[in-house]
Design an enzyme around this catalytic site. Sequence first.
Site, mmCIF file in Angstrom:
data_model
loop_
_atom_site.group_PDB
_atom_site.id
_atom_site.type_symbol
_atom_site.label_atom_id
_atom_site.label_comp_id
_atom_site.label_asym_id
_atom_site.label_seq_id
_atom_site.Cartn_x
_atom_site.Cartn_y
_atom_site.Cartn_z
ATOM 1 N N ALA A 1 43.548 43.189 39.357
ATOM 2 C CA ALA A 1 43.800 44.167 38.291
ATOM 3 C C ALA A 1 44.128 45.518 38.916
ATOM 4 C CB ALA A 1 42.569 44.295 37.395
ATOM 5 N N LYS A 2 44.592 46.429 38.136
ATOM 6 C CA LYS A 2 44.784 47.812 38.599
ATOM 7 C C LYS A 2 44.822 48.711 37.379
ATOM 8 C CE LYS A 2 45.331 49.964 42.534
ATOM 9 N NZ LYS A 2 44.737 49.562 43.817
ATOM 10 N N GLY A 3 44.396 49.963 37.563
ATOM 11 C CA GLY A 3 44.456 50.917 36.470
ATOM 12 C C GLY A 3 44.862 52.277 36.995
#
Length: 423
Positions: free
Chosen positions: A112-114
């Site tokens: 994931a990444k944000g």
Amino acid sequence: MRNSNSRSEVTPNPYEMAVAQFNSVSDRLGLDEGMRRLLSMPKREITANFPVRMDDGSTQVFTGYRVQHNLARGPAKGGIRYHPTVTLDDMRALAMLMTWKTAVADIPYGGAKGGVIVDPKALTDRELENLTRRYATEISILIGLEGDIPAPDMGTDDRIMAWIMDTVSMHRGYSVPGVVTGKPISVGGTAGRMEATGRGLLYIVQEATAYRGLSGDGLTVAIQGFGNVGAVAARLLHRASYKVVAVTDVSGGVYNNRGLNPDALLQHKRPAGQLLGAPFGDSLTNEELLALPVDILIPAAVGGQIIARNASTIRAKIIVEGANGPTSPEADAILEDNGIFVVPDILANAGGVIVSYFEWVQDLQSFFWEEDEVNERLHRVITRAFRDVVHMAERDRCSLRQSALLLGIRRVVEAIGVRGIYP
Ligand code: NAD
């Protein structure tokens, strides 16, 4: 899939780069069309436009993202970036890289990444806290101890992780330390996390130089980026008798062929805010740093730095990718033709996520390890990953990037296969 954020022609679109890398090995893996489509897209993504109360009483609207790429091997894992150039395509690319990275390291996570489009340095502490708590609330429908565990990335740090942990804990009504990693030790962080990515780079440099037959004290190193990753790598390499001859940050940097002392550079950088002008050698630009005739080059800043235009100027023997996505596929081909040994991001900078995993495990057990134990386990996991990737590269006669992708993607495909398709 594209978003509307524009990007200059010289900087490749990171998501297209990540998909191109994935496509470059999917034939070799014999993936069918369905699997290719599934793995070249994110599983879920949130775009949140949210208001933040500023110190002068005004309201500003910020845009943030959280993208989950794949969860077949475990909860999603990936950092949170605060930077003015953040785009949804960055997040998609980086989330995909995290899926492969956790699989290469063989830790039980997905990717994931944000991020938030913001220059954190332009905010006061209170504005930064307001922004973080609101962003954490916006993405709280995705993040959680068992589902998606953020960590620091560019522009975020342990203090920001503590605010995210506190915000989620306030919503739940009890403390949930394991919802983020990279926290301060006082709220469930682990010994060794602050240095983990740089320390992982040290272990990888040691493995890579030995593998390529480079030995002895004083092997020369140039490092682009002097933040969490680059500065720690510089200090640890210096202590391990490598000669750090050049470092740059966004302002440019400094070169001295007799070697630099990273601690002195840090002392200069703290009040000055930048490396340029550090009185320890000659000034140099980022482009000049990339072209230095060193043994080891470590890009540890933003992505898209080694591209078709400058790849043929690179004279390093080994590139160890501290940054995520620093090399475009076109540049990769040029480096390979020129015989440069590239240790790819999904292997080289995995130290951060490996120690994040240790932090999460310790939070789940409420039982904490000594720093020596953390470093020892990191060494074991990352050198095993390096040797697995090298072994496969030798067997399949391919680059380390191809081999790392083959290894990581194969593990993800295997997990999807044994789980089957629901319903
Ligand atoms: P950071 O914000 O602490 O430091 C970034 C550094 O890069 C700063 O010195 C900055 O001045 C420099 N920089 C920014 N833009 C630049 C440019 N255009 N040219 C040259 N230098 C520039 O960030 P960080 O946490 O050290 O992350 C650096 C890279 O490593 C990122 O690509 C990140 O995704 C990757 N990474 C970080 C971690 C981690 O644990 N922090 C883990 C894995 C990978």
